[in-house]
Enzyme design. Structure first.
Site, mmCIF file in Angstrom:
data_model
loop_
_atom_site.group_PDB
_atom_site.id
_atom_site.type_symbol
_atom_site.label_atom_id
_atom_site.label_comp_id
_atom_site.label_asym_id
_atom_site.label_seq_id
_atom_site.Cartn_x
_atom_site.Cartn_y
_atom_site.Cartn_z
ATOM 1 N N GLN A 284 44.038 31.346 40.063
ATOM 2 C CA GLN A 284 45.461 31.432 40.393
ATOM 3 C C GLN A 284 46.105 30.053 40.288
ATOM 4 O O GLN A 284 45.508 29.064 40.708
ATOM 5 C CB GLN A 284 45.630 31.970 41.816
ATOM 6 C CG GLN A 284 45.113 33.381 42.008
ATOM 7 C CD GLN A 284 46.061 34.447 41.487
ATOM 8 O OE1 GLN A 284 47.171 34.150 41.052
ATOM 9 N NE2 GLN A 284 45.618 35.685 41.505
ATOM 10 N N CYS A 409 50.873 41.224 38.657
ATOM 11 C CA CYS A 409 51.794 40.188 38.173
ATOM 12 C C CYS A 409 52.859 40.811 37.273
ATOM 13 O O CYS A 409 53.578 40.098 36.588
ATOM 14 C CB CYS A 409 51.031 39.074 37.458
ATOM 15 S SG CYS A 409 49.987 39.676 36.132
HETATM 16 N N1 SAH Z 1 41.421 38.484 41.159
HETATM 17 C C1 SAH Z 1 41.238 37.252 40.438
HETATM 18 C C2 SAH Z 1 41.615 37.317 38.956
HETATM 19 C C3 SAH Z 1 42.867 38.041 38.585
HETATM 20 S S1 SAH Z 1 43.445 37.798 36.921
HETATM 21 C C4 SAH Z 1 41.967 36.111 41.124
HETATM 22 O O1 SAH Z 1 42.799 36.310 41.990
HETATM 23 O O2 SAH Z 1 41.684 34.955 40.799
HETATM 24 C C5 SAH Z 1 42.894 39.184 36.078
HETATM 25 C C6 SAH Z 1 41.445 39.128 35.676
HETATM 26 O O3 SAH Z 1 41.151 40.340 34.962
HETATM 27 C C7 SAH Z 1 41.072 37.994 34.713
HETATM 28 O O4 SAH Z 1 39.985 37.273 35.255
HETATM 29 C C8 SAH Z 1 40.655 38.727 33.412
HETATM 30 O O5 SAH Z 1 39.591 38.078 32.723
HETATM 31 C C9 SAH Z 1 40.214 40.068 33.940
HETATM 32 N N2 SAH Z 1 40.281 41.206 33.009
HETATM 33 C C10 SAH Z 1 41.188 41.434 32.026
HETATM 34 N N3 SAH Z 1 40.980 42.623 31.436
HETATM 35 C C11 SAH Z 1 39.903 43.181 32.059
HETATM 36 C C12 SAH Z 1 39.215 44.425 31.910
HETATM 37 N N4 SAH Z 1 39.566 45.324 30.989
HETATM 38 N N5 SAH Z 1 38.174 44.665 32.728
HETATM 39 C C13 SAH Z 1 37.788 43.761 33.678
HETATM 40 N N6 SAH Z 1 38.410 42.573 33.858
HETATM 41 C C14 SAH Z 1 39.457 42.281 33.063
#
Ligand code: SAH
Length: 454
Positions: A284, A409
């Site tokens: 983040q 988001c």
């Molecule tokens: N919850 C975490 C990350 C959120 S961002 C935090 O707060 O830091 C969204 C995340 O989803 C990213 O890490 C991205 O790599 C992952 N992502 C994107 N598409 C995805 C999918 N199809 N399956 C699993 N993860 C995915």
């Protein structure tokens, strides 16, 4: 009245649309006007007209909105990233709350939807821990900046008010090094040149900085000259990475990383948990507001030592590990292998032994976990902008968790997905915006869904 492209009109701005443009109406046609504020009375020129809406630009401000302020950034218009900077902060928050409510009503079909008050930003400048500056050229010299909206034209800037102050010294040292060694900026339009971007990530807890230089090539000339210059310009640098990225399709941080100086990761701490972050991993970008977002997530999860929690789209395990402290077990699912490797290391480094992580697509892993008997008491999901998908959502519904916490988001995909959950027996009990990106039109939302039969 028929709106004609190129013609001028007077209009009052009523609200802010989800992309940050102001909206007013002529007869019943909505006109979208960038850099306007609710309450503005404007002379505008129509630049695009379609059946359902028109886009217009400001010709003159006849009567300015009382909510207008002087934007703190000189290039805010050219850059476009902080397109609400000319609006006072309380009005920005009201606009973001309405963006959430409108999406829920129009896309989700939740009539009369109302959200809780927004959780406002602690800082409206210098809040970002991560910045990506693109390289370009002006007057024969290397410059760094952001791309102008919908283009690959670099808007040169010495500093960005949203990012850390030390970025300007880093960019200056980098530009000097490039001019001295003749290293060229990469041009995204012609796919020629070397340096694509300089990416900086600052740990707010330790003050350390990581610099990632992304190049279209395998090496750079005199790497020790560069590392010497950068570390002299900014004493907080603990890591310099060369990112080899020759991809035409993925301009940001694709490819191989070579550590030129210091560590190959950076560490930060949120709510008492330490996180190791690799250059490619998602983290983040607003640490102050991340704390508030995660506190809300933990509150909504109501975790206790008897609970199993499933954290989907878990990144480097941030929410998982914070929640694990007050849960029986947390299972994280994430597509990026490097983030999952970080998540596992982070669990070990924090002595957390009740968190497991799976690398793969949520739409594959989550249905499989549920088929194999996993029955989470609560689910948290934090998908990227495109939202979740019907397979993942159907699998969650079939496991019938008591609570679902959705961090989003993008209000549009949140509204779409929340409607799917509600069609599967859930209802929204809380919905709250968290302003992670003051000045910009980005809206972060956290929603709590509970089962209707409980
Ligand atoms: N919850 C975490 C990350 C959120 S961002 C935090 O707060 O830091 C969204 C995340 O989803 C990213 O890490 C991205 O790599 C992952 N992502 C994107 N598409 C995805 C999918 N199809 N399956 C699993 N993860 C995915």
């Amino acid at each position: 009245m028929k709106i004609i492209k190129g013609n001028e009109y007077n209009i009052e701005i009523e609200s802010i649309a989800s992309d940050g443009r102001g909206v007013g109406h002529i007869d019943r046609l909505a006109l979208f006007v960038p850099f306007s504020a609710p309450g503005d009375y404007l002379r505008v020129r129509a630049v695009k007209v379609s059946k359902s809406y028109a886009a217009a630009e400001i010709v003159s401000i006849i009567n300015p909105s009382p909510f207008r302020i002087k934007p703190p950034c000189p290039v805010y218009k050219e850059c476009g990233g902080c397109c609400l900077m000319h609006i006072d902060y309380i009005t920005q928050l009201k606009a973001k709350k309405s963006i959430i409510e409108n999406a829920m009503r129009r896309i989700g079909g939740f009539s009369d939807f109302s959200a809780d008050e927004m959780i406002g930003a602690v800082s409206s400048v210098r809040y970002r821990n991560k910045m990506v500056f693109h390289a370009g050229r002006a007057d024969g010299k290397t410059v760094f900046g952001f791309y102008a909206p919908k283009s690959h034209r670099v808007i040169p800037l010495r500093d960005c008010a949203a990012g850390a102050q030390n970025n300007s010294a880093i960019l200056r040292a980098m530009a000097e090094y490039m001019d001295e060694t003749g290293l060229s900026p990469y041009d995204e339009r012609t796919f020629r040149g070397s340096v694509r971007s300089v990416f900086t990530r600052r740990s707010f807890s330790s003050g350390d900085t990581m610099v990632v230089i992304s190049v279209n090539g395998n090496r750079i000339p005199k790497p020790e000259l560069l590392t010497g210059r950068l570390t002299a310009a900014d004493k907080s640098i603990t890591s310099i990475i060369l990112n080899v990225n020759k991809s035409k399709r993925f301009p940001l941080l694709d490819g191989r990383n070579i550590t030129l100086y210091g560590s190959d990761y950076i560490e930060d701490e949120i709510l008492g948990v330490k996180f190791k972050i690799s250059p490619h991993s998602f983290f983040q970008v607003n640490p102050e507001m991340t704390q508030r977002l995660y506190m809300k997530a933990v509150e909504f999860l109501e975790a206790d030592k008897g609970m199993n929690i499933l954290d989907i789209y878990c990144g480097i395990g941030t929410i998982s590990l914070i929640a694990a402290k007050s849960a029986k077990k947390v299972t994280g699912v994430e597509i990026a292998e490097s983030a999952v490797a970080d998540a596992r290391e982070n669990a070990a480094a924090n002595n957390i032994d009740n968190a497991v992580f799976y690398a793969g697509r949520a739409e594959d892993i989550v249905p499989e976990l549920i088929r194999n008997g996993e029955r989470p008491d609560a689910v948290i999901l934090d998908p990227p902008r495109k939202g979740s998908d019907s397979d993942t959502i159907a699998a969650i519904i079939s496991a019938a968790p008591k609570r679902i916490v959705y961090v989003s988001c993008n209000p549009a995909t949140l509204a779409r997905d929340a409607a799917l959950f509600c069609g599967g027996g859930y209802e929204i009990s809380r919905c709250c915006g968290v302003d992670m990106f003051a000045g910009s039109a980005h809206v972060e939302t956290i929603v709590l869904l509970g089962r209707r039969d409980m």
